[in-house]
Structure formats: C-alpha cells, structure tokens
Design an enzyme around this catalytic site. Sequence first.
Site, PDB file in Angstrom:
ATOM      1  N   GLU A 201       0.802   7.452   0.871  1.00 16.89           N
ATOM      2  CA  GLU A 201       2.008   7.435   0.037  1.00 16.89           C
ATOM      3  C   GLU A 201       3.001   8.527   0.458  1.00 16.89           C
ATOM      4  OE1 GLU A 201       2.951   5.326  -2.071  1.00 16.89           O
ATOM      5  OE2 GLU A 201       1.143   4.144  -2.411  1.00 16.89           O
TER       6      GLU A 201
ATOM      7  N   ARG B  25       8.205  -8.669  -3.692  1.00 11.15           N
ATOM      8  CA  ARG B  25       8.293  -8.370  -2.262  1.00 11.15           C
ATOM      9  C   ARG B  25       7.624  -9.479  -1.467  1.00 11.15           C
ATOM     10  NH1 ARG B  25       5.749  -2.380  -2.131  1.00 11.15           N
ATOM     11  NH2 ARG B  25       4.107  -3.607  -3.126  1.00 11.15           N
TER      12      ARG B  25
ATOM     13  N   ASP C 277      -2.846  -0.410   4.471  1.00 12.27           N
ATOM     14  CA  ASP C 277      -2.352   0.559   3.493  1.00 12.27           C
ATOM     15  C   ASP C 277      -2.028   1.834   4.256  1.00 12.27           C
ATOM     16  OD1 ASP C 277      -1.623   1.652   1.101  1.00 12.27           O
ATOM     17  OD2 ASP C 277      -3.656   2.209   0.505  1.00 12.27           O
TER      18      ASP C 277
END
Length: 374
Positions: A190, A232, A187
Amino acid sequence: MATLLGIFLIILGIVFVFNFPIVTIGLAIIIYALYEFGENAKLKAKSKVPLIILLFGVLLAIVGFIPGEDNIATNQNEVKSETVETDEKKSTAAESQEEKDKAALEEEEAEAKAEAKEEAERKAKAEARAKEKAEKEAKEKAEAEAKAKAEKEKYGVLATVTRVVDGDTLEISMNGKTEDVRLLLIDTPETVHPSEPVEPFGPEASQFVKDTLEGKEVRVKVGTEERDKYDRVLAYVFINGETIQEKLLSEGLAKTAYLYNDLTMLEEFHAAQQPAIDAGIGVWSIPNYAHVDDDDGFHYHEPEPEPEPEPEPEPEPEPEPETNTGIDTSGADRDCGDFSTQAEAQAFMEASGSSDPHRLDGNDNDGLACESLP
C-alpha cells in the site's frame, strides 16, 4: 581507221538492204545509170538509155520507200502491239501499284493488329498486376485483421495508460472512456490507503509501473469478473506481449493474490514470482513480510516509537546567602545614576542578590556594577 570505217559501212549497208530491199535495188540502178552517163560522156554519145535507167532507178527507190499493205499491217500490228504493250505496262504498273497499296494496307493492318495486340497485352499485364496487388492488399488486410483479432482475443483491446494510481491500480483511456483498472491476481504494498501507512516497496512498485506504462499504449484483457465493488475494471494489462503483473512479480515488487475470482494466469504468475522468492529480493527480502499463500497479504507493522525519556527534575535554586550589609534594597528600581561611586553601586548590587534585579551589571555580565562611575 579506214578498215574500221569500211567495216561500219558494210554493216550499215547490210542492215539497209534487209530493211529496204527495193530502195536498195533502186539506188543500185541509179548508180548504174550515173555510170552510163559517165561512159556516154566519155564517148560523146547521145544515147537516152542511161536517162531511162536513171528514171527507173529513181522510181524504184521511191516505190521502195512507200509502205505496202503488209508493211501497213505490220506497222499497225506494231502500233497495236506497242499499244497493247503500253496498256499491259500500264496495267502491270496499275497492278503493281495496287499490289503495293494492298501490301501497304496489309502492312498497316498488321502494324495496327500488332499495336492492338501489344496494347491488349499491356492492358492484360496491368490488369494482372492490379489484380495481384489487390489480392495482395486484401490478403495483407485479412492477415492484419486476423492478427488483430487474435491479439484482441489473446491480449485484449487497445488502451492508453493515462495515470498510475499505485502499483496495482491504473487509469486508462479505453474505447473512448476513462476507466480505473485493478490488476488481477497480484497485490502490491500500500501507498495511498487512507487508513494504512505506506508499506515497504510500495513506492518502488508504483514508480516501476509509472516508468513502464504511463502514457503508453497497452492491451487490456478484462477478466471473467468484469468489475469490482469500486467499479474498477478487473484486467490483465499487456505491454509488448507480457503482463505488467509478471514484470512486477519478477522484480519482487508484488505477490500473487486471490483477490478476485479470475485465475486464468495464476500458473504463469507463480512461475514469474518464483525467481524473486528464490533470490530474496523486494518484498521477499523482509522476513515474514510477504507469504507464498495467495490468500495472505502483507504483514507490515510500523515500529512503535521509542518512549521519550522523562525529563530530569530541575534542581531547586540554592537559597541566597543572607547578607547583613545594612543596605535597603527594597523600593523603586535603581540605576547607576542613583549612586555616587562605583563601590556604592557594587555594594547595592551584591546586596540585591545574584540575579541582579536592577540590571546594574549591564550587558557584559562581568559581575561589576556601574563601571562608568568613579
């Protein structure tokens, strides 16, 4: 000289006697008859004996020159012998020519066989080289195919990165199609979320992936769970034998995360992440921002803006002092043409108040009204 000539004549005579004996006797008789003629001439005798002797010698000489049967046979034998010898020579010559021709033919055949053998050897060598080359090419092709198959099994299929969306999302061209790819097991902060702010190290992660992958050929190994709810492709993306996930983790620009079900490379990713944690770089440099727990995301809260200070209340205007000049300042707007002297205009301006509502001070704001008047 005379001795040598005598010896030569003796040898010649011996040869003549052996070859023509009768002729030799005849000649000897003729010589004797000539001698008798000489003696008779000396003696003036008229004997016929020398003539008879001469004729006999001539006849004998003539007979000696005529070949007999033996001589004829001998001559015939000699001729026959010469003929046979000639034939033999011709036969020998013919045989010799035949042998020569045969030898030449055999030599030509040997040369032809040698050339054919050389040609066969050259052909065999060429075929052997061609076979060796074909076997080598086939082996190289098989090795390349095996390598490609092994690489495909290990690293996935070839693709080209066409765009980087953010640190953990890419757009690729794969198998003739354009696909969005979500990187497995990591991760990144953002940067493009519609409802969340840009998080620390998010732009750096995006730029790192862009510099490393954009426009380049990579291998994409799809995970056990092929797609997410956004359609995705979920994958590990390799470049030069290493995943972009490991590169991001080692730079401290991402953390491991259980976002999907595939855990194939989790241990490798933990190992790649640990040096960044130990060094406290990237997302690990901010206290309590990232956590080693793979179920935990980033904890970022935008600092609340400091409250703006309340504006100070404006002071109330001081009351203008009352003036008792007896000048009436009411009525229409006045200008300098309404006064005769500067003193008169000055007194009116002061009576009107400090705000100079009639703008008699002009633009210099020096407190003097109508300075052009006398």
